[in-house]
Structures are given as C-alpha cells and as structure tokens.
Motif scaffolding. Structure first.
Motif, PDB file in Angstrom:
ATOM      1  N   SER A  92       0.841  -1.191   0.000  1.00 49.34           N
ATOM      2  CA  SER A  92       0.000   0.000   0.000  1.00 49.34           C
ATOM      3  C   SER A  92       0.879   1.245   0.000  1.00 49.34           C
ATOM      4  N   LEU A  93       0.375   2.297  -0.584  1.00 45.21           N
ATOM      5  CA  LEU A  93       1.099   3.558  -0.608  1.00 45.21           C
ATOM      6  C   LEU A  93       1.201   4.136   0.801  1.00 45.21           C
ATOM      7  N   ALA A  94       0.177   3.967   1.617  1.00 44.47           N
ATOM      8  CA  ALA A  94       0.190   4.500   2.982  1.00 44.47           C
ATOM      9  C   ALA A  94       1.340   3.912   3.809  1.00 44.47           C
ATOM     10  N   GLU A  95       1.727   2.661   3.532  1.00 46.64           N
ATOM     11  CA  GLU A  95       2.815   2.016   4.277  1.00 46.64           C
ATOM     12  C   GLU A  95       4.167   2.212   3.596  1.00 46.64           C
ATOM     13  N   ASN A  96       4.201   2.846   2.445  1.00 46.87           N
ATOM     14  CA  ASN A  96       5.431   3.069   1.688  1.00 46.87           C
ATOM     15  C   ASN A  96       5.445   4.512   1.183  1.00 46.87           C
ATOM     16  N   ASP A  97       5.478   5.435   2.118  1.00 47.61           N
ATOM     17  CA  ASP A  97       5.338   6.856   1.788  1.00 47.61           C
ATOM     18  C   ASP A  97       6.624   7.639   2.016  1.00 47.61           C
ATOM     19  N   SER A  98       7.755   7.048   1.644  1.00 56.77           N
ATOM     20  CA  SER A  98       9.044   7.727   1.793  1.00 56.77           C
ATOM     21  C   SER A  98       9.064   9.018   0.993  1.00 56.77           C
ATOM     22  N   PRO A  99      10.016   9.911   1.310  1.00 55.71           N
ATOM     23  CA  PRO A  99      10.142  11.137   0.509  1.00 55.71           C
ATOM     24  C   PRO A  99      10.387  10.847  -0.969  1.00 55.71           C
ATOM     25  N   GLY A 100      10.921   9.685  -1.250  1.00 53.28           N
ATOM     26  CA  GLY A 100      11.051   9.270  -2.635  1.00 53.28           C
ATOM     27  C   GLY A 100      12.470   9.180  -3.131  1.00 53.28           C
ATOM     28  N   ALA A 101      12.624   8.383  -4.161  1.00 50.25           N
ATOM     29  CA  ALA A 101      13.919   8.190  -4.809  1.00 50.25           C
ATOM     30  C   ALA A 101      14.298   9.436  -5.593  1.00 50.25           C
ATOM     31  N   VAL A 150       8.110   1.758  -8.904  1.00 47.77           N
ATOM     32  CA  VAL A 150       9.398   1.097  -8.703  1.00 47.77           C
ATOM     33  C   VAL A 150      10.539   2.017  -9.131  1.00 47.77           C
ATOM     34  N   ALA A 151      11.581   2.068  -8.296  1.00 41.57           N
ATOM     35  CA  ALA A 151      12.833   2.763  -8.635  1.00 41.57           C
ATOM     36  C   ALA A 151      13.937   1.713  -8.649  1.00 41.57           C
ATOM     37  N   PHE A 152      14.805   1.744  -9.671  1.00 43.24           N
ATOM     38  CA  PHE A 152      15.863   0.756  -9.845  1.00 43.24           C
ATOM     39  C   PHE A 152      17.136   1.487 -10.221  1.00 43.24           C
ATOM     40  N   GLY A 153      18.186   1.238  -9.454  1.00 38.39           N
ATOM     41  CA  GLY A 153      19.441   1.916  -9.727  1.00 38.39           C
ATOM     42  C   GLY A 153      20.635   0.990  -9.698  1.00 38.39           C
ATOM     43  N   VAL A 154      21.643   1.325 -10.507  1.00 39.00           N
ATOM     44  CA  VAL A 154      22.902   0.592 -10.571  1.00 39.00           C
ATOM     45  C   VAL A 154      24.033   1.619 -10.517  1.00 39.00           C
ATOM     46  N   SER A 155      25.059   1.308  -9.711  1.00 41.20           N
ATOM     47  CA  SER A 155      26.216   2.190  -9.568  1.00 41.20           C
ATOM     48  C   SER A 155      27.492   1.407  -9.787  1.00 41.20           C
ATOM     49  N   GLN A 156      28.507   2.117 -10.243  1.00 46.20           N
ATOM     50  CA  GLN A 156      29.834   1.521 -10.389  1.00 46.20           C
ATOM     51  C   GLN A 156      30.852   2.628 -10.194  1.00 46.20           C
ATOM     52  N   GLY A 157      31.808   2.389  -9.285  1.00 41.22           N
ATOM     53  CA  GLY A 157      32.770   3.439  -8.987  1.00 41.22           C
ATOM     54  C   GLY A 157      32.050   4.637  -8.409  1.00 41.22           C
ATOM     55  N   GLY A 158      32.285   5.809  -8.935  1.00 43.34           N
ATOM     56  CA  GLY A 158      31.655   7.023  -8.436  1.00 43.34           C
ATOM     57  C   GLY A 158      30.437   7.446  -9.223  1.00 43.34           C
ATOM     58  N   GLY A 159      29.930   6.610 -10.143  1.00 39.02           N
ATOM     59  CA  GLY A 159      28.802   7.018 -10.972  1.00 39.02           C
ATOM     60  C   GLY A 159      27.763   5.930 -11.122  1.00 39.02           C
ATOM     61  N   GLY A 160      26.599   6.341 -11.542  1.00 36.33           N
ATOM     62  CA  GLY A 160      25.513   5.401 -11.766  1.00 36.33           C
ATOM     63  C   GLY A 160      24.244   6.137 -12.111  1.00 36.33           C
ATOM     64  N   ASN A 161      23.138   5.414 -12.136  1.00 37.06           N
ATOM     65  CA  ASN A 161      21.860   6.015 -12.472  1.00 37.06           C
ATOM     66  C   ASN A 161      20.742   5.240 -11.801  1.00 37.06           C
ATOM     67  N   THR A 162      19.675   5.968 -11.476  1.00 32.68           N
ATOM     68  CA  THR A 162      18.436   5.390 -10.965  1.00 32.68           C
ATOM     69  C   THR A 162      17.321   5.764 -11.917  1.00 32.68           C
ATOM     70  N   ILE A 206      16.655  -1.634  -5.395  1.00 32.43           N
ATOM     71  CA  ILE A 206      15.299  -1.428  -5.884  1.00 32.43           C
ATOM     72  C   ILE A 206      14.453  -0.944  -4.716  1.00 32.43           C
ATOM     73  N   SER A 207      13.615   0.061  -4.980  1.00 27.26           N
ATOM     74  CA  SER A 207      12.744   0.580  -3.934  1.00 27.26           C
ATOM     75  C   SER A 207      11.398   1.005  -4.528  1.00 27.26           C
ATOM     76  N   ILE A 208      10.507   1.424  -3.633  1.00 23.65           N
ATOM     77  CA  ILE A 208       9.224   2.005  -4.026  1.00 23.65           C
ATOM     78  C   ILE A 208       9.316   3.502  -3.780  1.00 23.65           C
ATOM     79  N   SER A 209       8.930   4.286  -4.773  1.00 27.23           N
ATOM     80  CA  SER A 209       8.987   5.744  -4.681  1.00 27.23           C
ATOM     81  C   SER A 209       7.709   6.317  -5.285  1.00 27.23           C
TER      82      SER A 209
END
Length: 187
Positions: A44-53, A90-102, A83-86
């Motif tokens: 539910s959105l009510a239980e997953n209401d983070s500020p967001g990715a 769904v938000a999905f991110g991959v990083s390598q070294g000092g860079g990456g993307n979500t 992976i998170s809920i925002s």
C-alpha cells in the motif's frame, strides 16, 4: 501455495528483513553479466510513503522504501544496485565506482493489488529497464561492466557481503533510508 514473505517496514536492528550471503560466490551474487530480478509484490502507498527516490541520480533508489539492497558502503569496487518504491512506483538503480543512475517507473504498484515486477540490466550497454505486469514501464542508461560483489572483498562493514530484502542492509538511519512494507513472493 498460499504463502509469501510479509515485511512490515521495521528494518532496524537486523529485524524485518531477509539477508542472503553473496560472498563467497553464490548464485545470488549477480551483476558480472546481464541480470533480471523478478518478483510478485503487494503493498500500500500509505505504508510506503518515503520522501522518494532521486530519479536520474547515482544511488537515488536508496531514498525510496527499499525492497532489494545490494549496496556496498562507500564508492568504488565493482559496484552495487538496489530497488525501492517511490511515490508508489518502482525505482531501480545501478552504480559503479563514483557514478551510476536510478530510473523511476510510472506505474503505481503500491495500490493493494498483486503485481509482477521485473528489472533488467544489460552489462555491455548499461541499459536498465523496469517491467510491471509484463509491460515495459521505464528504461534508461546506467554504468557498464561488472557490478557483482568482489569475492573476498575486504570491508569493515560486515553487512556489505549480503543481498538484503526489505530494508537498508547496514541499519543506517531508517528515516533517511526507509524500509519496505508489504508482500514479496516468487523472487
């Protein structure tokens, strides 16, 4: 049949999570090549209401309600992902070294209904994709190359060597890195 993992968003002090060791090399240590993570979820959105990715940023997924955390503390080394809920998506991110993307999806999955979700990563092109109920929801670019956990990696953070389901793996500030509340099945 009829069972699933139920998490309650209380991912502190090592509770309300699943920790899967990935070092030494085991099948859950993905990222050296292309990979797909897929699962069923109900939340539910009510239980997953983070500020967001923070979409379009390195490790931006970490600010959503965390479902999968294969992060490592600090930068460098092979890489990490999560992976998170925002905002209910769904938000999905991959990083390598000092860079990456979500990348952040558009389909609301935190609506008290079951959804099949899959995320994919192409190691040679860096392409990231999110699929919801069999339909591509979002895609974007990410880093190329190996983002697996390096076998025998020296670290002063004992949780680095785990894939964690349901929470930020290091118990680091649940207000800044909130946990997921809901059901997860058939990973």
């Amino acid at each position: 049949q009829g069972y699933s993992l139920r998490l309650y968003g209380n991912g502190v002090n090592g509770i309300d999570r699943v920790e899967i060791p990935i070092d030494p090399d085991v099948p859950a240590d993905i990222g050296a090549t292309d990979f797909t993570i897929e699962w069923w979820m109900k939340a539910s959105l009510a239980e997953n209401d983070s500020p967001g990715a923070s979409c379009g940023t390195d490790a931006g997924w970490i600010s959503g309600n965390i479902i999968f955390d294969r992060d490592i503390f600090g930068g460098g080394d092979y890489g990490d992902f999560g992976i998170s809920i925002s905002g209910g998506a769904v938000a999905f991110g991959v990083s390598q070294g000092g860079g990456g993307n979500t990348i952040c999806g558009n389909s609301v999955v935190a609506n008290n209904a079951w959804h099949h979700v899959a995320v994919t990563r192409n190691a040679s092109s860096g392409q990231l994709r999110i699929y919801v109920d069999g339909v591509r929801d979002e895609q974007g670019s990410g880093p190329t190359g190996d983002v697996s956990y390096r076998d025998g990696r020296s670290t002063s953070f004992p949780k680095d060597r785990f894939l964690v389901i349901g929470a930020e793996k290091h118990d680091y500030d649940v207000n800044q890195f909130p946990s997921y509340s809901g059901f997860v099945d058939e990973i």
